[in-house]
Scaffold this motif. Sequence first.
Motif, PDB file in Angstrom:
ATOM      1  N   ASP A  22     165.000  37.776   6.452  1.00  0.00           N
ATOM      2  CA  ASP A  22     164.124  37.044   7.364  1.00  0.00           C
ATOM      3  C   ASP A  22     163.357  35.905   6.697  1.00  0.00           C
ATOM      4  O   ASP A  22     163.422  34.760   7.143  1.00  0.00           O
ATOM      5  CB  ASP A  22     163.147  38.003   8.062  1.00  0.00           C
ATOM      6  N   LEU A  23     162.644  36.188   5.612  1.00  0.00           N
ATOM      7  CA  LEU A  23     161.777  35.207   4.963  1.00  0.00           C
ATOM      8  C   LEU A  23     162.217  34.998   3.522  1.00  0.00           C
ATOM      9  O   LEU A  23     162.739  35.924   2.879  1.00  0.00           O
ATOM     10  CB  LEU A  23     160.318  35.676   4.993  1.00  0.00           C
TER      11      LEU A  23
ATOM     12  N   ARG B 108     167.457  31.631  13.661  1.00  0.00           N
ATOM     13  CA  ARG B 108     167.097  32.947  13.136  1.00  0.00           C
ATOM     14  C   ARG B 108     166.223  33.705  14.118  1.00  0.00           C
ATOM     15  O   ARG B 108     166.342  34.924  14.271  1.00  0.00           O
ATOM     16  CB  ARG B 108     166.389  32.812  11.791  1.00  0.00           C
ATOM     17  N   ILE B 109     165.336  32.990  14.805  1.00  0.00           N
ATOM     18  CA  ILE B 109     164.485  33.615  15.810  1.00  0.00           C
ATOM     19  C   ILE B 109     165.315  34.052  17.007  1.00  0.00           C
ATOM     20  O   ILE B 109     165.119  35.142  17.557  1.00  0.00           O
ATOM     21  CB  ILE B 109     163.359  32.654  16.236  1.00  0.00           C
ATOM     22  N   ASN B 110     166.253  33.209  17.422  1.00  0.00           N
ATOM     23  CA  ASN B 110     167.077  33.547  18.578  1.00  0.00           C
ATOM     24  C   ASN B 110     167.841  34.847  18.348  1.00  0.00           C
ATOM     25  O   ASN B 110     168.007  35.654  19.264  1.00  0.00           O
ATOM     26  CB  ASN B 110     168.064  32.419  18.864  1.00  0.00           C
TER      27      ASN B 110
ATOM     28  N   VAL C 288     161.835  39.257  16.692  1.00  0.00           N
ATOM     29  CA  VAL C 288     160.770  39.975  15.977  1.00  0.00           C
ATOM     30  C   VAL C 288     160.471  39.318  14.636  1.00  0.00           C
ATOM     31  O   VAL C 288     159.409  39.527  14.046  1.00  0.00           O
ATOM     32  CB  VAL C 288     161.130  41.465  15.818  1.00  0.00           C
ATOM     33  N   ARG C 289     161.376  38.465  14.158  1.00  0.00           N
ATOM     34  CA  ARG C 289     161.101  37.723  12.923  1.00  0.00           C
ATOM     35  C   ARG C 289     159.818  36.898  13.034  1.00  0.00           C
ATOM     36  O   ARG C 289     159.149  36.642  12.038  1.00  0.00           O
ATOM     37  CB  ARG C 289     162.281  36.810  12.596  1.00  0.00           C
ATOM     38  N   MET C 290     159.493  36.468  14.234  1.00  0.00           N
ATOM     39  CA  MET C 290     158.254  35.712  14.421  1.00  0.00           C
ATOM     40  C   MET C 290     157.042  36.565  14.067  1.00  0.00           C
ATOM     41  O   MET C 290     156.092  36.097  13.427  1.00  0.00           O
ATOM     42  CB  MET C 290     158.155  35.213  15.867  1.00  0.00           C
ATOM     43  N   MET C 291     157.078  37.837  14.481  1.00  0.00           N
ATOM     44  CA  MET C 291     155.966  38.731  14.179  1.00  0.00           C
ATOM     45  C   MET C 291     155.890  39.009  12.683  1.00  0.00           C
ATOM     46  O   MET C 291     154.797  39.128  12.118  1.00  0.00           O
ATOM     47  CB  MET C 291     156.124  40.035  14.967  1.00  0.00           C
ATOM     48  N   ARG C 292     157.044  39.102  12.029  1.00  0.00           N
ATOM     49  CA  ARG C 292     157.031  39.336  10.585  1.00  0.00           C
ATOM     50  C   ARG C 292     156.455  38.139   9.835  1.00  0.00           C
ATOM     51  O   ARG C 292     155.757  38.297   8.828  1.00  0.00           O
ATOM     52  CB  ARG C 292     158.450  39.637  10.099  1.00  0.00           C
TER      53      ARG C 292
ATOM     54  N   ALA D 270     157.456  27.513  19.713  1.00  0.00           N
ATOM     55  CA  ALA D 270     158.392  27.120  20.764  1.00  0.00           C
ATOM     56  C   ALA D 270     159.158  28.302  21.345  1.00  0.00           C
ATOM     57  O   ALA D 270     159.645  28.223  22.480  1.00  0.00           O
ATOM     58  CB  ALA D 270     159.381  26.092  20.219  1.00  0.00           C
ATOM     59  N   ASN D 271     159.256  29.400  20.590  1.00  0.00           N
ATOM     60  CA  ASN D 271     160.116  30.511  21.003  1.00  0.00           C
ATOM     61  C   ASN D 271     159.373  31.818  21.242  1.00  0.00           C
ATOM     62  O   ASN D 271     160.009  32.858  21.394  1.00  0.00           O
ATOM     63  CB  ASN D 271     161.188  30.752  19.932  1.00  0.00           C
ATOM     64  N   HIS D 272     158.039  31.780  21.305  1.00  0.00           N
ATOM     65  CA  HIS D 272     157.275  33.028  21.378  1.00  0.00           C
ATOM     66  C   HIS D 272     157.658  33.904  22.561  1.00  0.00           C
ATOM     67  O   HIS D 272     157.615  35.130  22.492  1.00  0.00           O
ATOM     68  CB  HIS D 272     155.773  32.730  21.414  1.00  0.00           C
TER      69      HIS D 272
END
Length: 456
Positions: A146-147, A185-187, A191-195, A217-219
């Motif tokens: 993810d990161l 990666r978000i699509n 949950v990667r956004m939360m990480r 943009a993708n929340h």
Amino acid sequence: MPPAPGSNPSHPSFVELTARIFSSKEHPITLEMIDRDALHVIKKLNNAGHSGYLVGGGVRDLYLGKTPKDFDISTDARPGQIRKLFPNSTIIGKRFRLVQVFFHRSKVIEVSTLRSLSEFDLEGPESVLAPNNTFGTLDQDAQRRDLTINSLFFDIRNKTIIDYVDGVGDLDKSIIRMVGEPNKRINRDPVRMMRAIRHSARNNFVIEEQTWKAICANHQKLALCPSSRLRDEMFKDLYSGSAAAWFELAVDSEIFFTLLPLYRKIFVNHPTDSPHPRVFLSKLVSVLDRLLSEATGQKSVLFPDFFVLALLLIPWAEMKYHLFSQQQKGSALFQIAKRIRTDLDQDLGVQLNLRRSLRQETTALLTNLALLLQHRHNDSWPKWLRNKSYFARTSLLYSCYMEALSGNFVPVQQLEILPQISEEPRQPVHERESQRRGKPAFSSKSKGGIFGFRKK
């Protein structure tokens, strides 16, 4: 700098990367810092002719001088080969199989086989969380994480860090950056956004610009994820001790409103002559952080989920129902309680897959807080109220409320009542996650969704 082992340019979707190898003189990690059982697992893999690396968050935390919660390991050995090496182990997971190796005192070391990039092909078709039981190499495994700061490998044989994605550079610069193109990666796993915001909050790191823009943009794509997964991830952040920093990032990115949609209208339509609910919410989660910090080491101190949810909903209940600023008599308070419960059922029950008893306990705690505020006199209450079964838990919520309102600290001794107020023994979030990891979460009442994702 020589390339690290594990390169496989023949893979049809592979983006060939050259790793930077950091020698033992270029980083602070030593073998003495690594868990003894994790070292045993890696050495046994090496002795059997397999590679074995400390990976992910364990490398990140050791580099930052922290004690890792987990010491995860990756290897080129297949799950069946790992299982044969460790009789005290089991294979779990369907979406991706990994091996749990068991030690004394319920310790578990998780060992995964290096994964292929094909699951998250940077140039491939847009698919959401495709099956990923495809084994790969070091560079492929690094690119599917993810990161960047979670994509590092530590090799105990020569005490080196292997870095394909400039994760060490981002650690040095205190930057959170997604591996690859953030929108893709978000699509494939929202949950990667939360990480990303979690690690930013916990480490006081800045989220890199392109990653931040993609999150904002993708929340709303978080709504595609299984509700139980969102619930567990949210509570993990609330119990992290960095909830205040997490809250600010979650609001700014609007992830907060995707998780708790009943706050969206409250934030927009608040009266201009009163403080913004964001201010009071920030103070409430800061109280939670402080109590968790002061109670560190006391295993019995675990806030029930319904208590933390009620704490979060105090500003909403006040803004919508004037629950705490206006005195409500018996029948009127009962009607408000029914409306609050209906709101929780409709706006949070499905969104976060909250069990019925949790919603009921949250509703009761909020309305009982109103009772304590109505009947208080110099922070004391009549005997009939103190004799109520709900008084202990509500008085703790009252103390948290007053600390956020006036700065009067909640006595840590008051936390001693927590084991008594839990509706059921609460399992720590990290243990719930450990049991869930490797298992597919399928959405209920949803046809055609894959690997836990709901169709719109």
